[in-house]
Design a protein around this motif. Sequence first.
Motif, PDB file in Angstrom:
ATOM      1  N   ASN A 323      -7.574  31.821  21.644  1.00  0.00           N
ATOM      2  CA  ASN A 323      -8.560  31.614  22.719  1.00  0.00           C
ATOM      3  C   ASN A 323      -9.938  31.327  22.122  1.00  0.00           C
ATOM      4  O   ASN A 323     -10.613  30.378  22.512  1.00  0.00           O
ATOM      5  CB  ASN A 323      -8.634  32.854  23.618  1.00  0.00           C
ATOM      6  CG  ASN A 323      -7.453  32.949  24.578  1.00  0.00           C
ATOM      7  OD1 ASN A 323      -6.774  31.954  24.831  1.00  0.00           O
ATOM      8  ND2 ASN A 323      -7.215  34.136  25.114  1.00  0.00           N
ATOM      9  N   GLU A 354       0.518  27.063  32.299  1.00  0.00           N
ATOM     10  CA  GLU A 354      -0.566  26.623  31.411  1.00  0.00           C
ATOM     11  C   GLU A 354      -0.149  25.406  30.585  1.00  0.00           C
ATOM     12  O   GLU A 354      -0.962  24.511  30.343  1.00  0.00           O
ATOM     13  CB  GLU A 354      -0.956  27.768  30.473  1.00  0.00           C
ATOM     14  CG  GLU A 354      -1.650  28.922  31.167  1.00  0.00           C
ATOM     15  CD  GLU A 354      -3.080  28.577  31.562  1.00  0.00           C
ATOM     16  OE1 GLU A 354      -3.896  28.375  30.659  1.00  0.00           O
ATOM     17  OE2 GLU A 354      -3.365  28.501  32.773  1.00  0.00           O
TER      18      GLU A 354
ATOM     19  N   LYS B  28      -9.506  40.789  28.878  1.00  0.00           N
ATOM     20  CA  LYS B  28      -8.360  39.920  28.577  1.00  0.00           C
ATOM     21  C   LYS B  28      -8.217  38.816  29.632  1.00  0.00           C
ATOM     22  O   LYS B  28      -7.971  37.659  29.298  1.00  0.00           O
ATOM     23  CB  LYS B  28      -7.069  40.732  28.478  1.00  0.00           C
ATOM     24  CG  LYS B  28      -5.842  39.842  28.262  1.00  0.00           C
ATOM     25  CD  LYS B  28      -4.580  40.617  28.004  1.00  0.00           C
ATOM     26  CE  LYS B  28      -3.324  39.758  28.223  1.00  0.00           C
ATOM     27  NZ  LYS B  28      -3.282  38.512  27.435  1.00  0.00           N
ATOM     28  N   ALA B  31     -10.841  36.269  28.853  1.00  0.00           N
ATOM     29  CA  ALA B  31     -10.556  35.568  27.588  1.00  0.00           C
ATOM     30  C   ALA B  31      -9.399  34.585  27.774  1.00  0.00           C
ATOM     31  O   ALA B  31      -9.442  33.455  27.293  1.00  0.00           O
ATOM     32  CB  ALA B  31     -10.246  36.568  26.485  1.00  0.00           C
ATOM     33  N   ASP B  32      -8.351  35.009  28.515  1.00  0.00           N
ATOM     34  CA  ASP B  32      -7.199  34.127  28.727  1.00  0.00           C
ATOM     35  C   ASP B  32      -7.574  32.946  29.619  1.00  0.00           C
ATOM     36  O   ASP B  32      -7.110  31.821  29.432  1.00  0.00           O
ATOM     37  CB  ASP B  32      -6.029  34.902  29.356  1.00  0.00           C
ATOM     38  CG  ASP B  32      -5.361  35.829  28.337  1.00  0.00           C
ATOM     39  OD1 ASP B  32      -5.715  35.746  27.145  1.00  0.00           O
ATOM     40  OD2 ASP B  32      -4.498  36.632  28.736  1.00  0.00           O
ATOM     41  N   TRP B  33      -8.444  33.222  30.612  1.00  0.00           N
ATOM     42  CA  TRP B  33      -8.859  32.129  31.504  1.00  0.00           C
ATOM     43  C   TRP B  33      -9.686  31.088  30.736  1.00  0.00           C
ATOM     44  O   TRP B  33      -9.411  29.888  30.792  1.00  0.00           O
ATOM     45  CB  TRP B  33      -9.667  32.693  32.686  1.00  0.00           C
ATOM     46  CG  TRP B  33     -10.067  31.639  33.674  1.00  0.00           C
ATOM     47  CD1 TRP B  33      -9.239  30.813  34.381  1.00  0.00           C
ATOM     48  CD2 TRP B  33     -11.400  31.291  34.066  1.00  0.00           C
ATOM     49  NE1 TRP B  33      -9.966  29.980  35.193  1.00  0.00           N
ATOM     50  CE2 TRP B  33     -11.299  30.253  35.006  1.00  0.00           C
ATOM     51  CE3 TRP B  33     -12.664  31.767  33.704  1.00  0.00           C
ATOM     52  CZ2 TRP B  33     -12.417  29.672  35.610  1.00  0.00           C
ATOM     53  CZ3 TRP B  33     -13.774  31.193  34.297  1.00  0.00           C
ATOM     54  CH2 TRP B  33     -13.656  30.154  35.244  1.00  0.00           C
ATOM     55  N   PHE B  34     -10.683  31.569  29.957  1.00  0.00           N
ATOM     56  CA  PHE B  34     -11.487  30.647  29.137  1.00  0.00           C
ATOM     57  C   PHE B  34     -10.604  29.922  28.126  1.00  0.00           C
ATOM     58  O   PHE B  34     -10.750  28.720  27.902  1.00  0.00           O
ATOM     59  CB  PHE B  34     -12.599  31.397  28.401  1.00  0.00           C
ATOM     60  CG  PHE B  34     -13.789  31.732  29.267  1.00  0.00           C
ATOM     61  CD1 PHE B  34     -14.355  30.767  30.097  1.00  0.00           C
ATOM     62  CD2 PHE B  34     -14.355  33.002  29.241  1.00  0.00           C
ATOM     63  CE1 PHE B  34     -15.461  31.069  30.893  1.00  0.00           C
ATOM     64  CE2 PHE B  34     -15.458  33.306  30.032  1.00  0.00           C
ATOM     65  CZ  PHE B  34     -16.008  32.347  30.864  1.00  0.00           C
ATOM     66  N   GLY B  35      -9.681  30.684  27.503  1.00  0.00           N
ATOM     67  CA  GLY B  35      -8.771  30.087  26.523  1.00  0.00           C
ATOM     68  C   GLY B  35      -7.959  28.961  27.139  1.00  0.00           C
ATOM     69  O   GLY B  35      -7.739  27.920  26.523  1.00  0.00           O
ATOM     70  N   GLY B  36      -7.525  29.168  28.397  1.00  0.00           N
ATOM     71  CA  GLY B  36      -6.750  28.142  29.102  1.00  0.00           C
ATOM     72  C   GLY B  36      -7.580  26.886  29.358  1.00  0.00           C
ATOM     73  O   GLY B  36      -7.085  25.767  29.232  1.00  0.00           O
ATOM     74  N   ALA B  38     -10.185  25.968  27.533  1.00  0.00           N
ATOM     75  CA  ALA B  38     -10.414  25.380  26.209  1.00  0.00           C
ATOM     76  C   ALA B  38      -9.165  24.673  25.696  1.00  0.00           C
ATOM     77  O   ALA B  38      -9.256  23.661  25.010  1.00  0.00           O
ATOM     78  CB  ALA B  38     -10.869  26.448  25.218  1.00  0.00           C
ATOM     79  N   ALA B  39      -7.971  25.200  26.052  1.00  0.00           N
ATOM     80  CA  ALA B  39      -6.726  24.581  25.595  1.00  0.00           C
ATOM     81  C   ALA B  39      -6.525  23.207  26.239  1.00  0.00           C
ATOM     82  O   ALA B  39      -5.776  22.384  25.732  1.00  0.00           O
ATOM     83  CB  ALA B  39      -5.535  25.483  25.896  1.00  0.00           C
ATOM     84  N   GLN B  40      -7.191  22.970  27.380  1.00  0.00           N
ATOM     85  CA  GLN B  40      -7.127  21.633  27.993  1.00  0.00           C
ATOM     86  C   GLN B  40      -8.248  20.743  27.450  1.00  0.00           C
ATOM     87  O   GLN B  40      -8.433  19.619  27.908  1.00  0.00           O
ATOM     88  CB  GLN B  40      -7.273  21.738  29.509  1.00  0.00           C
ATOM     89  CG  GLN B  40      -6.187  22.575  30.171  1.00  0.00           C
ATOM     90  CD  GLN B  40      -6.492  22.793  31.650  1.00  0.00           C
ATOM     91  OE1 GLN B  40      -6.687  21.848  32.402  1.00  0.00           O
ATOM     92  NE2 GLN B  40      -6.564  24.050  32.063  1.00  0.00           N
ATOM     93  N   GLY B  41      -9.014  21.274  26.503  1.00  0.00           N
ATOM     94  CA  GLY B  41     -10.139  20.531  25.938  1.00  0.00           C
ATOM     95  C   GLY B  41     -11.269  20.366  26.938  1.00  0.00           C
ATOM     96  O   GLY B  41     -12.044  19.425  26.866  1.00  0.00           O
ATOM     97  N   TYR B  43     -13.490  23.030  27.886  1.00  0.00           N
ATOM     98  CA  TYR B  43     -14.569  24.010  27.768  1.00  0.00           C
ATOM     99  C   TYR B  43     -15.796  23.340  27.150  1.00  0.00           C
ATOM    100  O   TYR B  43     -15.686  22.603  26.187  1.00  0.00           O
ATOM    101  CB  TYR B  43     -14.126  25.183  26.889  1.00  0.00           C
ATOM    102  CG  TYR B  43     -15.153  26.289  26.814  1.00  0.00           C
ATOM    103  CD1 TYR B  43     -15.222  27.259  27.814  1.00  0.00           C
ATOM    104  CD2 TYR B  43     -16.056  26.351  25.766  1.00  0.00           C
ATOM    105  CE1 TYR B  43     -16.177  28.261  27.757  1.00  0.00           C
ATOM    106  CE2 TYR B  43     -17.004  27.359  25.705  1.00  0.00           C
ATOM    107  CZ  TYR B  43     -17.065  28.305  26.703  1.00  0.00           C
ATOM    108  OH  TYR B  43     -18.013  29.296  26.642  1.00  0.00           O
TER     109      TYR B  43
END
Lengths: 416, 114
Positions: A323, A354, B28, B31-36, B38-41, B43
């Motif tokens: 993350n 996701e 958590k 963090a998981d929401w932001f990470g998701g 960011a994982a789509q590029g 963020y």
Amino acid sequence: MMTGNELIPHLFRSEYSKITSVLARSFGFEHIEIAEDIASDTFLLAAETWGIKGVPENPVAWLYAAAKNRARDHLKRNNIFSKKVTTALQQSNTEVQEAEIDLSEKNITDSQLQMMFAICSPIIAIEAQIGLSLRILCGFGIEEIADAFLSNKETINKRLFRAKEKLRNEKVKIAFPSPSEINKRLETVLTTLYLLFNEGYYSLSQNITLRKDLCLEAMRLNYLLIENATTNKPSVNALLALMCFHASRFEARINLNGDQILYEDQDTSLWDTELIKQGEFYLNKGAEGNELTKYHLEAGIAWWHTSKSDTKEKWESILQLYNKLLITEYSPIAALNRTYALSKANGKQVAIIEAEKLNLTTSHLYYALLGYLYTDVDNDKAVGNLQTALNLAKSEADKITIAKSVNKLLNDNKTV
Amino acid sequence: MKEFMMVFRNAGMGDFKPTPEQIQTVEKQWADWFGGIAAQGKYAGGSRPAPEGKTVKPGNVVTDGPYAEVKEILMGFTLINADSLEDAVEIAKGCPILLVGGNVEVRPVVGMNS
């Protein structure tokens, strides 16, 4: 004892870059080719002389002495020429200065570090930075560099020639960056070392010894930065830690036929525990101070992978590191790995939702991940995704791995 | 891709003291929401203000903190890149603040000069 024939290639790898760096620093980057020529000539002379007279008692000292003599001859010739020219043109009487070539250990290290900063410059493309590093800092032959890049000698020669020309035109200096610049310049150097390591670790080249050498050279150069107080920064330690953790699996990840062995199938007794310990040492060093770079995060992820346990804590930690890594810097590979960790930490259902958002529809790895996530959730979809992955996969190794998963799923379905 | 700002607001916590486990769970979720994202590029940055602070009003009136007269306080903001306002709204629907009665304001970002 090694004969000259065995010794020279070995010494070439370790000493060529030292001689070239020291000479280039005293001549200036604009004369880099002269430095390279003198270094090469020195080895040619060694091959001739040692073949007749035998290997000298201290071969390295012999090489340095020979390199110094050649450099002195060159400077003398050059001085006579430039003196003549200047007198003719300006009637000035410049003093002929005989620069002393200093091949002490300290000057060698300094010169190599400074050369690293000169080459790892955003002025030239990253492939050129890696190529020049391999040539000048690691003493690799053009053929080896071509092999590593899955390219040919002509292309590499052209690339290196153009890069040197560009650096010359931009008047790059072989010197330490100023204290105010060092962090920014160090970032470029670390990127090059990171990619140099990856080139070896993930390369498709069949030459396993060469691939390993690339990784070891990246580690050696990284270590030079750690040995020097000005460049011994947390990020530098974190990157070396990352490399140690990855390198610990060298012997386990490739079988005798040169085929890749997936992490899950590796024999953990082949993991190098000594390298893992060293990695932990550098990761702790890297944790001093407040700096948290992507190398820290990646080293943290790599550290968790040095234990094969399958605990909730492990995958939750890896997920959180991914993350943070993605927030620091997006990459498709990190996005896919993060989603895998998400499935391990939060379950496959969450991860599927996701994963569908990632939209990396040109990557076989994306469909391979979907295939994994749908396995045991919706096996028809799993097979469909794996077949798409198979169609998109380019390397033979990837195709074999994916085909195995498809067959396994189809066979399992039959028995149900 | 266009840039959007997401502003998170929630009622203050008053005297509520969350347990370490509750804090961990909420952290958590975020963090998981932001990470998701960011994982789509998608963020693009963001920040979270500390609870303390001052508010400056006309006539050089300075009050402690932002909370005195407001029902909702600013919890933080994030910048994202999204295909459209609809896409940004879809992303906002996963924000953990919605689980505790807060809200997310989604606004397209325009340059200072436009």
